[in-house]
Design an enzyme around this catalytic site. Sequence first.
Site, PDB file in Angstrom:
ATOM      1  N   ARG A  46       0.817  -1.220   0.000  1.00 49.09           N
ATOM      2  CA  ARG A  46       0.000   0.000   0.000  1.00 49.09           C
ATOM      3  C   ARG A  46       0.846   1.263   0.000  1.00 49.09           C
ATOM      4  NH1 ARG A  46      -3.817  -1.233   3.839  1.00 49.09           N
ATOM      5  NH2 ARG A  46      -2.876  -3.246   3.463  1.00 49.09           N
ATOM      6  N   THR A  47       1.934   1.279   0.743  1.00 49.48           N
ATOM      7  CA  THR A  47       2.741   2.499   0.775  1.00 49.48           C
ATOM      8  C   THR A  47       3.330   2.774  -0.606  1.00 49.48           C
ATOM      9  OG1 THR A  47       3.263   2.082   3.080  1.00 49.48           O
ATOM     10  CG2 THR A  47       4.645   3.666   1.939  1.00 49.48           C
ATOM     11  N   ARG A  97      12.186   2.808   1.256  1.00 47.82           N
ATOM     12  CA  ARG A  97      11.877   2.004   2.446  1.00 47.82           C
ATOM     13  C   ARG A  97      13.037   1.045   2.632  1.00 47.82           C
ATOM     14  NH1 ARG A  97       6.369  -0.838   4.011  1.00 47.82           N
ATOM     15  NH2 ARG A  97       6.070   1.317   4.634  1.00 47.82           N
ATOM     16  N   HIS A 127       8.148   6.323  10.152  1.00 48.23           N
ATOM     17  CA  HIS A 127       7.363   6.203   8.929  1.00 48.23           C
ATOM     18  C   HIS A 127       6.580   7.512   8.827  1.00 48.23           C
ATOM     19  CE1 HIS A 127       5.137   4.814   5.638  1.00 48.23           C
ATOM     20  NE2 HIS A 127       4.551   3.751   6.117  1.00 48.23           N
ATOM     21  N   LYS A 176      23.426  -9.046  -4.868  1.00 48.32           N
ATOM     22  CA  LYS A 176      24.752  -9.416  -5.362  1.00 48.32           C
ATOM     23  C   LYS A 176      25.856  -8.722  -4.576  1.00 48.32           C
ATOM     24  CE  LYS A 176      22.775  -9.834  -9.962  1.00 48.32           C
ATOM     25  NZ  LYS A 176      22.542  -9.045 -11.173  1.00 48.32           N
TER      26      LYS A 176
END
Lengths: 313, 182
Positions: free
Chosen positions: A59-60, A109, A137, A87
């Site tokens: 959703r974010t 994020r 957040h 990697k």
Amino acid sequence: MSELSVNHLLGIKYLQSSDIQLIFDTAKQFKEVINRPIKKVPSLRDITVANLFFENSTRTRLSFELAEKRLSADVINFSAASSSVSKGETLIDTVNNILSMKVDMVVMRHPKPGAAYFLSQNVDSIIVNAGDGAHEHPTQALLDAFSIQERLGSLEGKKIAIVGDILHSRVALSNILCLQKMGAEVRVCGPSTLIPKHIESLGVKQSFNLRETLEWCDVANMLRVQHERQDLKYFPSIREYTQQYGIDKALLDSLGQKIVIMHPGPINRGVEISTDVADSDQSIILNQVENGVAIRMAVMYLLAAKKEMNFKA
Amino acid sequence: MDKKKLLDARSISITLNRLAQQLIENHGDFQNTVLIGLQTRGIYVLEKLVAILNANGVNKLASGTLDITFFRDDFRRRDSPLEPSMTKIDVLLEGKKVVFIDDVLYTGRSVRSAMDAVQSFGRPSEIELLVLIDRRFSRELPIQPDYVGEQVDSLAGDRVSVEWQDINASEDAVYLEKGIHE
């Protein structure tokens, strides 16, 4: 002209209450924009935004992406699972590679607390924190506070309870800081194992009794139990958690006043909140989602306004 | 700084009445017309005109306010206003005759932005422009008004301001402040 006092949105900690109010005032008009027949404005048409998600999010990321597109920005998406991070590339290298492709703003994020701050110190771009571990957040806190202000008229003197897994929640910390800056009183409630030890040093009260907390508050923000962040058992069983800290219609209706119910999503129906509460008229859960797009548009619009032009006359 | 009164309350009232009559002449019963006040200061002209039109028997009048902040062409060129105002357009503008209403027409850039912004509400069949004051010879874009209250000759550094008694002025008036010219 009023503008933000910051060049990045790293956390609520760095914002002044006047910044928050400016974001709210701008978001209010963007909310009108996203309810138009054509929901798009050209403000950020010369801006490219990279959404870097080193941790899962639906959703974010959707909300940010929609906000970017509504502002006419160009958008590129990146998720860690399909990237060279696996990697062994470092965060700075990854981001600098992306910035070489002429990207103006990074929405990130990351599972590590402080990742957004670290990036802002080391790369030349506008950084928007979309969640850094269990730290902050900020856009979620802004949209939560905005939704409360929209429903109750003001935040000043309002009593807000944050219920559930406070320990693993970035939403809780950002919410506490944001609500306090806007003059609200905050109390946290949950099992003692899920409330951080020195939480009262933030100026919030704690309680282990859900009914007592709900009787006190105007708004209850029900957080999700974050099983994925818990490496050990913090409570005996989901059933016991629900009995102690879940809210259902019977409990809601037995309270002295009609409180507002919020949830940052995703909802575990039947765990922290029952279906009839989540869908009741006291719940503003879907308003939160709608406001999320408007808030993120406001944040990116105001941050972009502070950026120098790519070309000079 | 030299501040000269161009119009007093009486002249403004006469001018607005004339503009209202011109609108009635062209739009009849306003069945298919929507008056849009441009934020921020166009809305005061809109309010006055609506009152006059209502007094002249135009009852079913659709109107709204439009904010152009997000559509400006000077975003991120520093001194542009960031803070948006209220847009309130409750009708779909598809196929309607739209009349933009503003207080002062200067460079024409706001009107250009407004023409962009209004498309979000549908495609109007035509757009007209009504202004109380037209600062002649100062346009930066090929835009001209359809209804003009008063034409004013001014230089680039000058300031033309419209003040209303309803919002903290001693009377309705239009002023010209002479700027400093090189």
